[in-house]
Design a protein around this motif. Sequence first.
Motif, PDB file in Angstrom:
ATOM      1  N   ILE A  31       0.864  -1.184   0.000  1.00 48.27           N
ATOM      2  CA  ILE A  31       0.000   0.000   0.000  1.00 48.27           C
ATOM      3  C   ILE A  31       0.897   1.230   0.000  1.00 48.27           C
ATOM      4  CG2 ILE A  31      -1.811   1.250   1.228  1.00 48.27           C
ATOM      5  CD1 ILE A  31      -2.510  -1.511   2.539  1.00 48.27           C
ATOM      6  N   LEU A  32       0.772   2.054  -1.040  1.00 42.98           N
ATOM      7  CA  LEU A  32       1.660   3.198  -1.230  1.00 42.98           C
ATOM      8  C   LEU A  32       0.878   4.403  -1.733  1.00 42.98           C
ATOM      9  CD1 LEU A  32       4.365   1.273  -3.264  1.00 42.98           C
ATOM     10  CD2 LEU A  32       4.632   2.074  -0.928  1.00 42.98           C
ATOM     11  N   PRO A  33       1.437   5.615  -1.574  1.00 42.40           N
ATOM     12  CA  PRO A  33       0.871   6.754  -2.299  1.00 42.40           C
ATOM     13  C   PRO A  33       0.967   6.463  -3.800  1.00 42.40           C
ATOM     14  CG  PRO A  33       2.469   7.487  -0.667  1.00 42.40           C
ATOM     15  CD  PRO A  33       2.553   5.999  -0.730  1.00 42.40           C
ATOM     16  N   SER A  34       0.064   6.989  -4.582  1.00 48.75           N
ATOM     17  CA  SER A  34       0.003   6.655  -6.012  1.00 48.75           C
ATOM     18  C   SER A  34       1.291   6.957  -6.758  1.00 48.75           C
ATOM     19  CB  SER A  34      -1.177   7.381  -6.662  1.00 48.75           C
ATOM     20  OG  SER A  34      -2.369   6.850  -6.148  1.00 48.75           O
ATOM     21  N   SER A  35       1.980   8.034  -6.391  1.00 45.53           N
ATOM     22  CA  SER A  35       3.234   8.356  -7.081  1.00 45.53           C
ATOM     23  C   SER A  35       4.250   7.229  -6.917  1.00 45.53           C
ATOM     24  CB  SER A  35       3.804   9.671  -6.550  1.00 45.53           C
ATOM     25  OG  SER A  35       4.019   9.589  -5.152  1.00 45.53           O
ATOM     26  N   GLN A  36       4.362   6.680  -5.726  1.00 42.16           N
ATOM     27  CA  GLN A  36       5.289   5.574  -5.482  1.00 42.16           C
ATOM     28  C   GLN A  36       4.752   4.261  -6.040  1.00 42.16           C
ATOM     29  OE1 GLN A  36       6.026   5.535  -1.287  1.00 42.16           O
ATOM     30  NE2 GLN A  36       6.933   7.579  -1.293  1.00 42.16           N
ATOM     31  N   ALA A  37       3.433   4.102  -6.045  1.00 38.26           N
ATOM     32  CA  ALA A  37       2.830   2.880  -6.581  1.00 38.26           C
ATOM     33  C   ALA A  37       3.137   2.737  -8.071  1.00 38.26           C
ATOM     34  CB  ALA A  37       1.326   2.877  -6.335  1.00 38.26           C
ATOM     35  N   CYS A  38       3.127   3.848  -8.805  1.00 40.08           N
ATOM     36  CA  CYS A  38       3.449   3.804 -10.243  1.00 40.08           C
ATOM     37  C   CYS A  38       4.870   3.292 -10.458  1.00 40.08           C
ATOM     38  CB  CYS A  38       3.292   5.191 -10.861  1.00 40.08           C
ATOM     39  SG  CYS A  38       1.591   5.785 -10.927  1.00 40.08           S
ATOM     40  N   SER A  39       5.814   3.839  -9.716  1.00 40.80           N
ATOM     41  CA  SER A  39       7.215   3.419  -9.844  1.00 40.80           C
ATOM     42  C   SER A  39       7.400   1.965  -9.443  1.00 40.80           C
ATOM     43  CB  SER A  39       8.120   4.280  -8.959  1.00 40.80           C
ATOM     44  OG  SER A  39       7.950   5.629  -9.247  1.00 40.80           O
ATOM     45  N   THR A  40       6.746   1.560  -8.367  1.00 42.30           N
ATOM     46  CA  THR A  40       6.869   0.185  -7.889  1.00 42.30           C
ATOM     47  C   THR A  40       6.307  -0.797  -8.903  1.00 42.30           C
ATOM     48  OG1 THR A  40       6.751   0.966  -5.608  1.00 42.30           O
ATOM     49  CG2 THR A  40       6.295  -1.374  -5.997  1.00 42.30           C
ATOM     50  N   PHE A  41       5.144  -0.476  -9.462  1.00 42.89           N
ATOM     51  CA  PHE A  41       4.566  -1.338 -10.492  1.00 42.89           C
ATOM     52  C   PHE A  41       5.519  -1.469 -11.681  1.00 42.89           C
ATOM     53  CE2 PHE A  41       2.400  -1.774 -14.542  1.00 42.89           C
ATOM     54  CZ  PHE A  41       1.784  -3.002 -14.370  1.00 42.89           C
ATOM     55  N   ASN A  42       6.042  -0.339 -12.165  1.00 44.41           N
ATOM     56  CA  ASN A  42       6.961  -0.377 -13.310  1.00 44.41           C
ATOM     57  C   ASN A  42       8.179  -1.251 -13.021  1.00 44.41           C
ATOM     58  OD1 ASN A  42       5.299   1.311 -14.764  1.00 44.41           O
ATOM     59  ND2 ASN A  42       6.554   3.124 -14.482  1.00 44.41           N
ATOM     60  N   PHE A  43       8.748  -1.094 -11.851  1.00 45.10           N
ATOM     61  CA  PHE A  43       9.944  -1.866 -11.494  1.00 45.10           C
ATOM     62  C   PHE A  43       9.640  -3.359 -11.444  1.00 45.10           C
ATOM     63  CE2 PHE A  43      12.674  -3.843  -8.286  1.00 45.10           C
ATOM     64  CZ  PHE A  43      13.908  -3.622  -8.869  1.00 45.10           C
ATOM     65  N   LEU A  44       8.582  -3.729 -10.746  1.00 48.49           N
ATOM     66  CA  LEU A  44       8.238  -5.155 -10.623  1.00 48.49           C
ATOM     67  C   LEU A  44       7.860  -5.746 -11.981  1.00 48.49           C
ATOM     68  CD1 LEU A  44       6.219  -5.000  -7.300  1.00 48.49           C
ATOM     69  CD2 LEU A  44       8.486  -6.019  -7.639  1.00 48.49           C
ATOM     70  N   ASN A  45       7.160  -4.970 -12.790  1.00 47.18           N
ATOM     71  CA  ASN A  45       6.774  -5.443 -14.120  1.00 47.18           C
ATOM     72  C   ASN A  45       8.007  -5.639 -15.005  1.00 47.18           C
ATOM     73  OD1 ASN A  45       4.889  -6.264 -16.029  1.00 47.18           O
ATOM     74  ND2 ASN A  45       4.585  -4.200 -16.801  1.00 47.18           N
ATOM     75  N   SER A  46       8.982  -4.762 -14.886  1.00 49.33           N
ATOM     76  CA  SER A  46      10.205  -4.889 -15.689  1.00 49.33           C
ATOM     77  C   SER A  46      11.014  -6.121 -15.282  1.00 49.33           C
ATOM     78  CB  SER A  46      11.069  -3.639 -15.576  1.00 49.33           C
ATOM     79  OG  SER A  46      11.677  -3.568 -14.301  1.00 49.33           O
ATOM     80  N   GLU A  47      10.832  -6.580 -14.043  1.00 51.65           N
ATOM     81  CA  GLU A  47      11.494  -7.800 -13.582  1.00 51.65           C
ATOM     82  C   GLU A  47      10.728  -9.062 -13.966  1.00 51.65           C
ATOM     83  OE1 GLU A  47      11.947  -7.386  -9.325  1.00 51.65           O
ATOM     84  OE2 GLU A  47      14.029  -6.786  -9.633  1.00 51.65           O
ATOM     85  N   GLN A  48       9.657  -8.889 -14.773  1.00 53.51           N
ATOM     86  CA  GLN A  48       8.842 -10.004 -15.233  1.00 53.51           C
ATOM     87  C   GLN A  48       8.111 -10.703 -14.089  1.00 53.51           C
ATOM     88  OE1 GLN A  48       9.255 -11.183 -18.846  1.00 53.51           O
ATOM     89  NE2 GLN A  48       9.953  -9.087 -18.983  1.00 53.51           N
ATOM     90  N   ARG A  49       7.818  -9.962 -13.032  1.00 51.67           N
ATOM     91  CA  ARG A  49       7.034 -10.518 -11.923  1.00 51.67           C
ATOM     92  C   ARG A  49       5.569 -10.512 -12.313  1.00 51.67           C
ATOM     93  NH1 ARG A  49       9.524  -9.249  -6.861  1.00 51.67           N
ATOM     94  NH2 ARG A  49       7.810 -10.408  -5.923  1.00 51.67           N
TER      95      ARG A  49
END
Length: 188
Positions: A135-153
Amino acid sequence: MALKSSSVLLMGQRLMGGLKNPIRQMANVYDAEKKVTVNVLNKEFDLGLMIDSYGNTGFRLNNGVFVMGPMAIFSKSVLCWNVRTVIDITPESLSAFYLLEPKLDILVIGVGNRGDKLSPQTVEYLRSKKLGFEILPSSQACSTFNFLNSEQRYVAAAIIPPTNVALNLDEEFDAGYRRQRNLRLYEE
């Protein structure tokens, strides 16, 4: 960005911690011309959808699509999410995420602004479903999603646009320039 040999040596000594020949051991990191390559993840379409930017009205994705309002985003698809505020995030609004097969590695929840919180009942419900979540503020949630998605999670995000969006100096300058240009065009 080109690196000179001395830069490579200095980096090699720092990274290799005094190994006998850091250049030879670091050589495979660099190409023949001693250059470092940088890939912008949001421009790598084979990595799936990424969030390029956000505002108080929605999100721009790396494929050029603008999603108005809250969204549920997955690696290859995006859906509008039928919530308006953090108060509307309930076990029912999150039910689709724990029904997915295969099970998500993690669900990133963007609650809007810093300081907005999910209800304790919703957090307890997510724990009871044994669904990994952040659970994150939306600004951090966007970055976290991008990072995890780039790792093929196997990741999904449920994000509400923040109501408070601060512009940096470059963005303020660009906005002012566009406003002045539009005024000039309107006057002509």
